[in-house]
Design a protein around this motif. Structure first.
Motif, PDB file in Angstrom:
ATOM      1  N   LEU A  17      -6.081 -15.370  13.077  1.00 21.06           N
ATOM      2  CA  LEU A  17      -6.570 -14.483  12.017  1.00 21.06           C
ATOM      3  C   LEU A  17      -6.327 -13.019  12.367  1.00 21.06           C
ATOM      4  CD1 LEU A  17      -9.950 -16.208  11.063  1.00 21.06           C
ATOM      5  CD2 LEU A  17      -7.937 -15.960   9.597  1.00 21.06           C
ATOM      6  N   LYS A  18      -6.579 -12.665  13.620  1.00 24.44           N
ATOM      7  CA  LYS A  18      -6.374 -11.272  14.038  1.00 24.44           C
ATOM      8  C   LYS A  18      -4.913 -10.864  13.908  1.00 24.44           C
ATOM      9  CE  LYS A  18     -10.232 -11.317  17.330  1.00 24.44           C
ATOM     10  NZ  LYS A  18     -10.605 -11.243  18.769  1.00 24.44           N
ATOM     11  N   PHE A  19      -4.024 -11.704  14.429  1.00 24.52           N
ATOM     12  CA  PHE A  19      -2.604 -11.373  14.354  1.00 24.52           C
ATOM     13  C   PHE A  19      -2.081 -11.485  12.918  1.00 24.52           C
ATOM     14  CE2 PHE A  19      -2.675 -12.095  18.970  1.00 24.52           C
ATOM     15  CZ  PHE A  19      -1.920 -11.006  19.397  1.00 24.52           C
ATOM     16  N   GLY A  20      -2.658 -12.398  12.137  1.00 23.19           N
ATOM     17  CA  GLY A  20      -2.263 -12.495  10.740  1.00 23.19           C
ATOM     18  C   GLY A  20      -2.623 -11.248   9.949  1.00 23.19           C
ATOM     19  N   LEU A  21      -3.818 -10.722  10.192  1.00 19.18           N
ATOM     20  CA  LEU A  21      -4.220  -9.480   9.521  1.00 19.18           C
ATOM     21  C   LEU A  21      -3.357  -8.307   9.980  1.00 19.18           C
ATOM     22  CD1 LEU A  21      -8.114  -9.888   9.638  1.00 19.18           C
ATOM     23  CD2 LEU A  21      -6.616 -10.104   7.646  1.00 19.18           C
ATOM     24  N   VAL A  56       0.444 -20.860  13.313  1.00 21.82           N
ATOM     25  CA  VAL A  56       0.281 -21.400  11.958  1.00 21.82           C
ATOM     26  C   VAL A  56      -0.736 -20.573  11.177  1.00 21.82           C
ATOM     27  CG1 VAL A  56      -0.548 -23.373  10.622  1.00 21.82           C
ATOM     28  CG2 VAL A  56       0.980 -23.743  12.569  1.00 21.82           C
ATOM     29  N   VAL A  57      -1.872 -20.264  11.795  1.00 17.22           N
ATOM     30  CA  VAL A  57      -2.910 -19.491  11.113  1.00 17.22           C
ATOM     31  C   VAL A  57      -2.406 -18.085  10.799  1.00 17.22           C
ATOM     32  CG1 VAL A  57      -5.208 -18.484  11.345  1.00 17.22           C
ATOM     33  CG2 VAL A  57      -4.796 -20.825  12.120  1.00 17.22           C
ATOM     34  N   ALA A  58      -1.754 -17.434  11.771  1.00 15.49           N
ATOM     35  CA  ALA A  58      -1.218 -16.093  11.541  1.00 15.49           C
ATOM     36  C   ALA A  58      -0.192 -16.106  10.416  1.00 15.49           C
ATOM     37  CB  ALA A  58      -0.591 -15.554  12.828  1.00 15.49           C
ATOM     38  N   PRO A  93       4.199 -10.551  14.686  1.00 20.92           N
ATOM     39  CA  PRO A  93       2.782 -10.923  14.903  1.00 20.92           C
ATOM     40  C   PRO A  93       2.577 -12.434  14.965  1.00 20.92           C
ATOM     41  CG  PRO A  93       2.975  -9.248  13.190  1.00 20.92           C
ATOM     42  CD  PRO A  93       4.355  -9.754  13.452  1.00 20.92           C
ATOM     43  N   ILE A  94       3.354 -13.196  14.197  1.00 18.80           N
ATOM     44  CA  ILE A  94       3.226 -14.652  14.238  1.00 18.80           C
ATOM     45  C   ILE A  94       3.616 -15.176  15.615  1.00 18.80           C
ATOM     46  CG2 ILE A  94       4.010 -16.814  13.203  1.00 18.80           C
ATOM     47  CD1 ILE A  94       4.615 -15.228  10.643  1.00 18.80           C
ATOM     48  N   GLY A  95       4.733 -14.656  16.142  1.00 17.21           N
ATOM     49  CA  GLY A  95       5.162 -15.057  17.471  1.00 17.21           C
ATOM     50  C   GLY A  95       4.180 -14.638  18.548  1.00 17.21           C
ATOM     51  N   LEU A  96       3.565 -13.473  18.379  1.00 18.64           N
ATOM     52  CA  LEU A  96       2.580 -13.015  19.360  1.00 18.64           C
ATOM     53  C   LEU A  96       1.358 -13.934  19.388  1.00 18.64           C
ATOM     54  CD1 LEU A  96       2.674  -9.135  18.883  1.00 18.64           C
ATOM     55  CD2 LEU A  96       3.492 -10.446  20.854  1.00 18.64           C
ATOM     56  N   ALA A  97       0.951 -14.423  18.223  1.00 17.33           N
ATOM     57  CA  ALA A  97      -0.176 -15.367  18.176  1.00 17.33           C
ATOM     58  C   ALA A  97       0.159 -16.632  18.949  1.00 17.33           C
ATOM     59  CB  ALA A  97      -0.519 -15.697  16.724  1.00 17.33           C
ATOM     60  N   ARG A  98       1.381 -17.105  18.809  1.00 16.05           N
ATOM     61  CA  ARG A  98       1.827 -18.293  19.560  1.00 16.05           C
ATOM     62  C   ARG A  98       1.917 -17.983  21.053  1.00 16.05           C
ATOM     63  NH1 ARG A  98       3.184 -21.799  22.493  1.00 16.05           N
ATOM     64  NH2 ARG A  98       4.695 -23.490  22.140  1.00 16.05           N
ATOM     65  N   LEU A  99       2.376 -16.793  21.396  1.00 17.36           N
ATOM     66  CA  LEU A  99       2.535 -16.410  22.797  1.00 17.36           C
ATOM     67  C   LEU A  99       1.182 -16.263  23.488  1.00 17.36           C
ATOM     68  CD1 LEU A  99       4.585 -15.442  25.017  1.00 17.36           C
ATOM     69  CD2 LEU A  99       4.166 -13.118  24.179  1.00 17.36           C
ATOM     70  N   VAL A 100       0.234 -15.645  22.828  1.00 26.65           N
ATOM     71  CA  VAL A 100      -1.073 -15.375  23.432  1.00 26.65           C
ATOM     72  C   VAL A 100      -1.876 -16.660  23.595  1.00 26.65           C
ATOM     73  CG1 VAL A 100      -3.303 -14.248  23.057  1.00 26.65           C
ATOM     74  CG2 VAL A 100      -1.176 -12.982  22.672  1.00 26.65           C
ATOM     75  N   THR A 101      -1.882 -17.506  22.566  1.00 26.55           N
ATOM     76  CA  THR A 101      -2.693 -18.721  22.627  1.00 26.55           C
ATOM     77  C   THR A 101      -2.021 -19.832  23.430  1.00 26.55           C
ATOM     78  OG1 THR A 101      -1.738 -19.587  20.567  1.00 26.55           O
ATOM     79  CG2 THR A 101      -3.709 -18.209  20.385  1.00 26.55           C
TER      80      THR A 101
END
Length: 265
Positions: A113-117, A241-243, A226-234
């Protein structure tokens, strides 16, 4: 009278003779798929898109798009490709949960959600700058061009919204930040840290290029970071997917309202 005492082996030394040893549990076998699997999935995506476009044909101008055109022209190719990706992990790997890190975790939802926003802000700013420099027509996506000036039936518009918001992001993440990411991460020449960073860079670039919209590639890169960063961080697919879904929500609403003739953006 003497009693025998259990003796611990020295750290790093061999086990003591006569003592029972407990074997370490073996991990899952290494998947037997790599870049070839991703290339196969991309070929399936392109071939199915070409086939269904011929099969669906071009509806008459001015008439609503039937739901069959929406399903065949925009949804089916990506769904088929994602299904092939999942099948590959089952046949030549350990399944999508292990091979693609397809685990559900509420912490990943929060991060996504954070990276999606963040992606929404960057995408809105990038789209504004893009239209100022290039022009709004060149910033229009292929799906937006499909429904532009053409009213859709209510069921078709709802299905299109659901695909753009949820189903499309799930399928695309399975292909790019699942299958492609996993193939890059497991390269023998890369360390764990470098492999993850290389997977982030390559999947971001390929995701943007694979949409086959050359004029919008730069804007798609802004969306993909940002989508890739969400995958990288988690470290798991759910964050991406959420981002991705959050980033697609407002464009999906805009296309829904435009397709229904309620508003024009």
């Amino acid at each position: 009278m003497t009693t025998s005492q259990h003796r611990e082996p020295l750290p790093g030394g061999p086990p003591i003779a006569g003592e029972d040893t407990v074997a370490e549990p073996a991990g899952p076998p290494a998947p037997r798929w790599g870049f070839g699997a991703f290339l196969l999935v991309e070929a399936v995506l392109l071939a199915s898109a070409a086939f269904v476009s011929v099969l669906a044909g071009d509806p008459p101008p001015g008439k609503p798009l039937p739901i069959s055109s929406v399903l065949l022209g925009t949804m089916l190719p990506t769904m088929i490709a994602a299904g092939v990706a999942l099948l590959i992990t089952v046949v030549r790997g350990n399944g999508p949960v292990l091979d693609l890190r397809l685990r559900w975790c509420w912490a990943d939802v929060k991060t996504g959600l954070k990276f999606g926003l963040l992606g929404l802000v960057l995408t809105s700013l990038g789209a504004y700058l893009w239209t100022r420099v290039v022009g709004s027509a060149d910033a229009t996506s292929a799906i937006s061009a499909l429904v532009d000036d053409r009213k859709m039936s209510v069921p078709a518009a709802v299905v299109m919204f659901a695909y753009l918001w949820l189903l499309g992001p799930i399928c695309e993440e399975i292909i790019y930040r699942g299958l492609l990411w996993g193939a890059v991460e497991r390269l023998k020449w890369s360390s764990e840290r470098w492999g993850r960073f290389a997977a982030f860079l390559l999947s971001t670039a390929v995701f943007a290029a694979s949409h086959l919209e050359p004029l919008r590639t730069t804007l798609l890169l802004v969306i993909a970071v940002p989508i890739g960063l969400a995958r990288l961080v988690t470290g798991r697919l759910a964050g991406g997917v959420v981002a991705h879904a959050v980033n697609n929500f407002l464009p999906a609403v805009a296309i829904l309202l435009g397709a229904l003739g309620v508003a024009r953006f």
